[in-house]
Design an enzyme around this catalytic site. Structure first.
Site, PDB file in Angstrom:
ATOM      1  N   ARG A 119       0.724  -0.953  -0.311  1.00 47.20           N
ATOM      2  CA  ARG A 119       0.096  -0.126   0.011  1.00 47.20           C
ATOM      3  C   ARG A 119       0.799   0.930  -0.384  1.00 47.20           C
ATOM      4  NH1 ARG A 119      -2.326   0.585   4.922  1.00 47.20           N
ATOM      5  NH2 ARG A 119      -3.995   1.565   4.185  1.00 47.20           N
ATOM      6  N   LYS A 184       5.509  -7.146  11.686  1.00 49.26           N
ATOM      7  CA  LYS A 184       4.977  -7.135  10.558  1.00 49.26           C
ATOM      8  C   LYS A 184       4.482  -9.244   9.771  1.00 49.26           C
ATOM      9  CE  LYS A 184       2.594  -5.565   6.073  1.00 49.26           C
ATOM     10  NZ  LYS A 184       1.942  -3.781   5.441  1.00 49.26           N
ATOM     11  N   ARG A 319       1.576   5.059  19.239  1.00 52.40           N
ATOM     12  CA  ARG A 319       2.801   6.305  19.790  1.00 52.40           C
ATOM     13  C   ARG A 319       3.461   6.301  20.408  1.00 52.40           C
ATOM     14  NH1 ARG A 319       0.788  11.699  23.445  1.00 52.40           N
ATOM     15  NH2 ARG A 319       1.393  12.861  22.879  1.00 52.40           N
TER      16      ARG A 319
HETATM   17  C1  BTN Z   1       0.840  -3.920   2.160  1.00 52.89           C
HETATM   18  O1  BTN Z   1       0.946  -4.737   3.261  1.00 52.89           O
HETATM   19  O2  BTN Z   1       1.408  -2.994   2.187  1.00 52.89           O
HETATM   20  C2  BTN Z   1       0.266  -4.779   1.248  1.00 52.89           C
HETATM   21  C3  BTN Z   1       0.538  -5.757   1.034  1.00 52.89           C
HETATM   22  C4  BTN Z   1       0.483  -6.691  -0.487  1.00 52.89           C
HETATM   23  C5  BTN Z   1       1.210  -7.356  -0.985  1.00 52.89           C
HETATM   24  C6  BTN Z   1       0.918  -8.561  -2.015  1.00 52.89           C
HETATM   25  S1  BTN Z   1       1.766  -9.958  -2.458  1.00 52.89           S
HETATM   26  C7  BTN Z   1       0.462 -10.405  -4.070  1.00 52.89           C
HETATM   27  C8  BTN Z   1      -0.372  -8.751  -4.379  1.00 52.89           C
HETATM   28  N1  BTN Z   1       0.906  -8.807  -5.251  1.00 52.89           N
HETATM   29  C9  BTN Z   1       0.946  -7.224  -5.247  1.00 52.89           C
HETATM   30  O3  BTN Z   1       2.188  -6.614  -5.969  1.00 52.89           O
HETATM   31  N2  BTN Z   1       0.556  -7.071  -3.448  1.00 52.89           N
HETATM   32  C10 BTN Z   1       0.113  -7.587  -3.180  1.00 52.89           C
END
Ligand code: BTN
Length: 323
Positions: A119, A184, A319
């Site tokens: 994201r 994560k 925070r």
């Molecule tokens: C995030 O946490 O920012 C979202 C990550 C999403 C990664 C997955 S891997 C499969 C699909 N293809 C991508 O390019 N992104 C999602």
């Protein structure tokens, strides 16, 4: 390259001659191909007189094994599993199908992504044989507004699949992260094609760290973990992916009718930041408050000095208290 990996996946030694014969190439060509495995994070051992092996073997994905782990409902709803060795991004591939295809569901799975996307323009790091990267295209009728909370519901689905395999203690962080011990483990990227007010296709992309090892150290720009670290045992990626598709198919089927409300309670029970003092970032604005879960639409609830506020977008972080 894929044939070479399939041969070496058993972790046993294979002589240069055997590999050459399997691939139909010369010993020099074999050596060149083996050299290409190192940048993929694979350790190739070579012993004179025995040949080459990938230490520890490689758990490759296999469409038949994934299908064998899927229940009847998921198999009927997601019959089209497109397993690729390498793509730029499964979300990009799935988006092309969403734009050009009909209403049928579609699943794009990749062993390797050369341009995995997270994201907010971030990249998503994965490792050959050590991650799950896949995207599901699903048709919805009632426009983008009805999809609020979908990424949260998908988080619930992922956690259900993990629990089925005995992985417990994973938390959800609004809006789309799965964390263990504050690090994560997985993320969800949802993109939409079609009519924002009506008939549209959601591309639900999921990235999950299974066994990243140190390959990812220094590359991922935030604290991360993987299933091997959490559970101490190797997780069968085919089995896990089948289980994930079972849970995801169930959520996608019900979501149009129930919206996020049906998952709110379960989401809240796994809320990694409940009751914690956090900062919500909306563009340049920072709002401080105590995280108070999510509402039935999936909006983040924050108790601030000005009372309870709801957020439909943004980023939340703990925070830090400076001493
Ligand atoms: C995030 O946490 O920012 C979202 C990550 C999403 C990664 C997955 S891997 C499969 C699909 N293809 C991508 O390019 N992104 C999602």
């Amino acid at each position: 390259m894929y044939t070479l990996l399939q041969l070496l996946a058993d972790g046993e030694y294979h002589s240069g001659r055997e590999i050459g014969e399997s691939l139909g190439v010369s010993r020099t060509a074999v050596w060149k191909q083996l050299k290409k495995l190192e940048p993929l994070g694979l350790q190739v051992d070579s012993v004179k007189g025995r040949g080459y092996r990938i230490a520890g073997g490689l758990d490759l994905l296999c469409a038949d094994k994934i299908k064998a782990a899927m229940d009847t409902h998921a198999t009927q709803l997601l019959p089209d599993l497109d397993l690729k060795f390498t793509v730029d991004s499964t979300n990009t591939q799935a988006m092309q199908r969403a734009i050009t295809g009909g209403r049928e569901a579609y699943v794009c799975i990749a062993e390797l992504q050369s341009g995995g996307r997270g994201r907010r323009g971030k990249s998503w790091v994965s490792k050959l044989g050590g991650s799950l990267c896949f995207s599901v295209v699903w048709h919805f009728e009632n426009g983008v507004a009805a999809l609020e909370g979908l990424s949260l519901a998908i988080g619930v689905a992922i956690n259900r699949a993990l629990q089925d395999l005995g992985v417990t203690g994973v938390g959800l962080k609004w809006p789309n992260d799965l964390l263990f011990d504050g690090k994560k483990l997985a993320g969800v990227l949802i993109e939409i094609a079609g009519d924002a007010q009506g008939s549209c296709q959601a591309v639900v992309g999921i990235g999950l760290n299974v066994n990243l090892q140190q390959a990812a150290a220094g590359i991922i720009d935030q604290p991360w973990t993987d299933l091997l670290t959490i559970s101490g045992t190797r997780v069968d990626r085919n089995l896990l992916l089948g289980g994930l598709l079972n849970e995801i198919a169930a959520v996608l089927t019900d979501f149009s009718a129930t919206g996020f409300a049906a998952y709110q309670r379960e989401w809240m029970s796994m809320d990694a930041l409940a009751g914690r003092e956090v900062i919500v970032m909306q563009g340049e604005t920072q709002i401080v408050g105590v995280s108070a879960g999510v509402d039935p639409a999936g909006a983040l609830c924050l108790d601030t000095a000005d009372g309870r506020q709801r957020f439909h977008g943004g980023e939340i972080s703990l925070r830090r208290v400076h001493s």
